[in-house]
Design a protein around this motif. Structure first.
Motif, mmCIF file in Angstrom:
data_model
loop_
_atom_site.group_PDB
_atom_site.id
_atom_site.type_symbol
_atom_site.label_atom_id
_atom_site.label_comp_id
_atom_site.label_asym_id
_atom_site.label_seq_id
_atom_site.Cartn_x
_atom_site.Cartn_y
_atom_site.Cartn_z
ATOM 1 N N GLY A 445 102.337 34.215 95.615
ATOM 2 C CA GLY A 445 102.425 34.395 94.173
ATOM 3 C C GLY A 445 103.633 35.190 93.745
ATOM 4 O O GLY A 445 103.626 35.858 92.705
ATOM 5 N N GLN A 603 100.594 31.626 89.603
ATOM 6 C CA GLN A 603 100.377 30.546 90.577
ATOM 7 C C GLN A 603 100.711 31.038 91.983
ATOM 8 O O GLN A 603 101.544 31.915 92.170
ATOM 9 C CB GLN A 603 101.254 29.342 90.258
ATOM 10 C CG GLN A 603 100.953 28.647 88.937
ATOM 11 C CD GLN A 603 101.829 27.423 88.770
ATOM 12 O OE1 GLN A 603 101.681 26.424 89.475
ATOM 13 N NE2 GLN A 603 102.744 27.474 87.811
ATOM 14 N N ILE A 607 103.155 24.160 94.021
ATOM 15 C CA ILE A 607 103.526 24.097 92.611
ATOM 16 C C ILE A 607 104.327 22.820 92.368
ATOM 17 O O ILE A 607 104.819 22.190 93.311
ATOM 18 C CB ILE A 607 104.378 25.308 92.176
ATOM 19 C CG1 ILE A 607 105.702 25.317 92.973
ATOM 20 C CG2 ILE A 607 103.620 26.609 92.332
ATOM 21 C CD1 ILE A 607 106.732 26.273 92.399
#
Length: 787
Positions: A445, A603, A607
């Motif tokens: 992240g 996120q 991705i």
């Protein structure tokens, strides 16, 4: 008496009237593009007015040193034009400026210190009457009435051109910026016409002001024949064909600014060329320009363009080109070829740099198709300057501009937007999924890795791969990771490579060639690089790691992974933030990395760079960069009273206007207040506080020896072109340190500098630390260059 413009050593003479008429014809022809042909003709007829003075003629024929500078011949026409301006004041001001400064270069109307710097009537009284009488005697076709008529016609043309620029280039808030571009364009027309006519006479040939417009249809047929030979059966082949078909259909639209959004591998280069050829044919345009941000992209795609439409139709122009003949050099440097392949640096220099050689080329961009590749790479500090330039080309110069990228930024949303055509998208409705060959993984992240942690993680990620690419934001980070991986990966099974600008261009090219060869043989290797490898380098690795940066940089690194679809399954691209990385000298990269964090949010893991993510990224990115978008100029560094933007210097010149009122207690003399000279002296398309030095790598050592034997820079010029790939850029602290260590010295008696062999490493390039003790050994046998 026959007044002469030029005289050769062999005794050949060029009458003044012949030179003035030739330059007038050529300047008029070029100035048609912005709608001011009469003004162009006027400055061509009057630019060498003062050569019709007997004292200047004596200087030309005798070369007497005591006469040099006695008659500043460019100032007399300037004075006459201003004194006979009547109600055509604006045209007279533009014409006087171009005529007076066609030798000295563009200067400020108003300096940032508030001083009036341009005086149209500067010519001395003692010669003015003589020059006027003799000029009209030498120029029977140029009477006072005809020149005044040209001034009046020029005023009407100029007012119309300014109305167009006000509404379309920069907006009504700063119309002066557009006025400045018109003046620079006019100046470009005169420079090129004058220089070419003078050179042609000296070389005893006819002047070449333009080349015949080629048969675009024939070149299109050549390209289509090449495209027809490509594979047709795969999904990617079908996708590329669809891109080409839509580009061909869009070429029928009107002139304007367009977007071409095509993912990596979609055949963007040749499809955009197809658009350009068809569009040039439909609208009768004169040139096609392919402009790329980096030379690595340019050189690769230049070969592709040459193979498509023929080498004889393409001129490649940038600092590393070595020309085979004077004719090739002239064609490339004047942008005369049907298709010109050049860099964004050369484009920006034509618009904003102070170099007359660069300004000379500006008018060639008119009535052309201009393809900008990888447009997302335009530096933020040049963003508004770029918008203003392409708007000017599109609306004032009859050009069509195509902005190409997989991720074209929303340039229409900025303070001064790109003014797109009514239907800006060239390609729509195409599913680019077959081109998606990678899987993007946002590690932790965005939580940072230490250098040791990331090196160990890189070693783990490449354990079951044959090749890996690791890209970092700084040379220091890349060097540290490389050194740690040397200890972590067994030398008998892994080959490690290092790439950064610490290596000279020739060294980098050799490393890339070796990597490409070994990748093709399936050998096991790992490359650690700075972001320079993202600039169109055609390499394909099994896996990649990208230090957190802008999402456009992430996409570029992904383009070096599984590039040719070697694996049917997507390959991994790991995005990992490096802890403690010093980006204080790289604010654009730091801002882009922060914008990526914001766009990706919380996120973690897989991705996608969806349109929504990219929109969020660009919105944040331009918000973070908003103070830089107009090209900030640091006042202290350039001796200015305060910080300012280049855009301001080239429009209202706030510093100069306020200083005129507050310091000099007067109003600026002219409506035009732009500080053209100051802006040209501070502009750099690529910001750099560095100087180049040659290194004795490969052929560099021999070239340094040969340069040391040259007696002048003119004699050294051909060697310097060949030596450019063997240079590195040094920051001031590096320069000073290497000078103090006796590792940097002057080559011969020239303003060329070179490094000793012991501060250049065969793997890591430039070395400034841990150098052997003692005096560096220079290339010259006499060691006369040692400080």
């Amino acid at each position: 008496m026959v007044f002469l413009a030029h005289l050769t050593q062999e005794g050949r003479q060029q009458p003044l009237c012949e030179h003035l008429l030739s330059v007038a014809n050529a300047t008029e022809e070029s100035a048609v593009a912005v709608g001011i042909p009469h003004l162009g003709r006027l400055i061509g007829l009057t630019h060498d007015w003062g050569k019709a003075i007997r004292l200047w003629q004596e200087y030309l024929k005798t070369g007497r040193a005591d006469l040099k500078g006695k008659v500043l011949h460019a100032s007399y026409g300037s004075r006459w034009l201003w004194e006979n301006r009547g109600n055509a004041e604006l045209a007279a001001l533009f014409a006087s400026y171009c005529v007076q400064l066609h030798h000295s270069g563009m200067k400020d109307f108003l300096s940032p210190d508030g001083e009036d710097c341009f005086t149209p009537e500067v010519a001395e009284d003692s010669f003015y009457a003589e020059s006027t009488e003799q000029y009209f005697a030498a120029m029977p076709t140029a009477t006072p009435d005809t020149l005044v008529a040209l001034l009046q016609q020029g005023e009407e043309e100029l007012e119309a051109a300014m109305r167009t620029s006000t509404t379309s280039v920069c907006g009504a808030e700063r119309p002066e910026f557009g006025y400045g571009l018109i003046l620079r364009f006019l100046y470009s027309c005169l420079l090129d016409a004058d220089w070419e006519d003078t050179a042609a006479f000296a070389e005893n040939r006819q002047p070449i002001q333009s080349l015949p417009v080629p048969s675009w249809e024939k070149l299109q047929m050549r390209l289509e024949k090449k495209l027809s030979r490509f594979e047709k059966s795969t999904p990617i082949a079908h996708l590329r064909q669809e891109v080409a078909d839509q580009c061909a259909a869009a070429a029928e639209r009107g002139r304007g600014i367009y977007r071409l959004r095509v993912d990596t591998g979609g055949g963007k280069t040749l499809s955009s060329l197809l658009f350009a050829l068809k569009h040039a044919k439909k609208h009768g345009l004169q040139h096609i320009f392919y402009i790329a941000p980096f030379k690595s992209i340019l050189e690769q795609n230049a070969d592709e363009i040459r193979s498509a439409i023929g080498e004889e139709n393409v001129a490649e122009h940038h600092s590393d080109v070595i020309f085979g003949s004077e004719e090739q050099e002239r064609t490339a440097e004047r942008w005369l070829a049907p298709c010109v392949v050049t860099t964004a640096v050369q484009f920006f220099n034509a618009f904003y740099a102070g170099s007359k050689q660069a300004i000379r080329r500006l008018h060639r961009l008119a009535n052309s198709v201009i393809l900008f590749d990888e447009v997302q790479s335009i530096p933020p500090y040049c963003q508004i300057l770029f918008h203003s330039a392409v708007n000017f080309l599109s609306t004032c110069c009859g050009a069509t501009v195509v902005l190409c990228s997989a991720t074209v930024p929303p340039l229409e949303t900025l303070a001064i937007p790109v003014r797109y055509a009514p239907e800006p998208e060239i390609v729509t409705g195409i599913d680019f999924t077959p081109l998606h060959r990678t899987r993007l993984i946002y590690e932790n992240g965005g939580a940072s890795f230490t250098c040791d942690e990331l090196a160990r993680q890189c070693a783990a990620w490449c354990a079951d791969r044959r090749s890996m690419l690791c890209v970092f934001n700084t040379k220091a980070a890349a060097r540290q990771i490389y050194q740690r991986l040397q200890a972590l990966l067994p030398a008998d099974t892994w080959q490690l490579y290092f790439l950064s600008t610490a290596l000279c261009a020739g060294h980098r090219a050799a490393v890339v060639r070796e990597i490409r060869e070994k990748l093709s043989r399936g050998e096991r290797l790992l490359c650690v690089s700075t972001q320079l490898i993202e600039a169109g380098v055609d390499l394909s690795f099994d896996c990649a790691v990208r230090d957190l940066a802008g999402l456009t940089s992430v996409a570029q690194t992904a383009g070096r992974c599984n590039r040719h679809g070697e694996s049917p399954l997507p390959r991994e691209v790991h995005i990992a933030a490096l802890q403690g990385e010093n980006l204080s000298m790289l604010p654009e990269i730091a801002g882009a990395a922060q914008s990526s964090r914001t766009a990706l949010g919380d996120q973690s893991g897989d991705i996608t760079l969806s349109p929504e993510v990219m929109t969020a990224y660009y919105q944040n990115y331009f918000s973070v960069q908003r103070e830089n978008l107009f090209y900030r100029v640091a006042g202290r560094r350039y001796g200015l009273r305060a910080n300012v933007t280049l855009y301001d210097l080239l429009s209202v010149n706030t510093l100069g206007s306020s200083a005129a009122r507050e310091v000099h207690h007067q109003r600026p003399r002219f409506h035009m207040k732009q500080a053209f000279g100051t802006a040209g002296s501070v502009f750099e398309a690529i910001s750099s506080n560095s100087r180049a030095a040659l290194v004795p790598y490969g052929q560099g050592a021999t070239l340094i020896d040969q340069l040391a034997a040259c007696r002048s820079m003119q004699e050294a010029k051909p060697l310097l072109r060949r030596a450019q790939p063997y240079a590195v850029n040094l920051f001031p602290w590096q320069w000073n340190k290497l000078m103090a260590d006796h590792r940097l010295g002057r080559v011969g008696n020239l303003d060329i500098w070179a490094l000793t062999a012991d501060c250049y490493d065969s793997v890591m390039g430039l070395k400034t630390e841990d150098l052997p003790a003692g005096l560096g050994v220079f290339w010259e046998k006499s060691n006369r260059n040692v400080p």
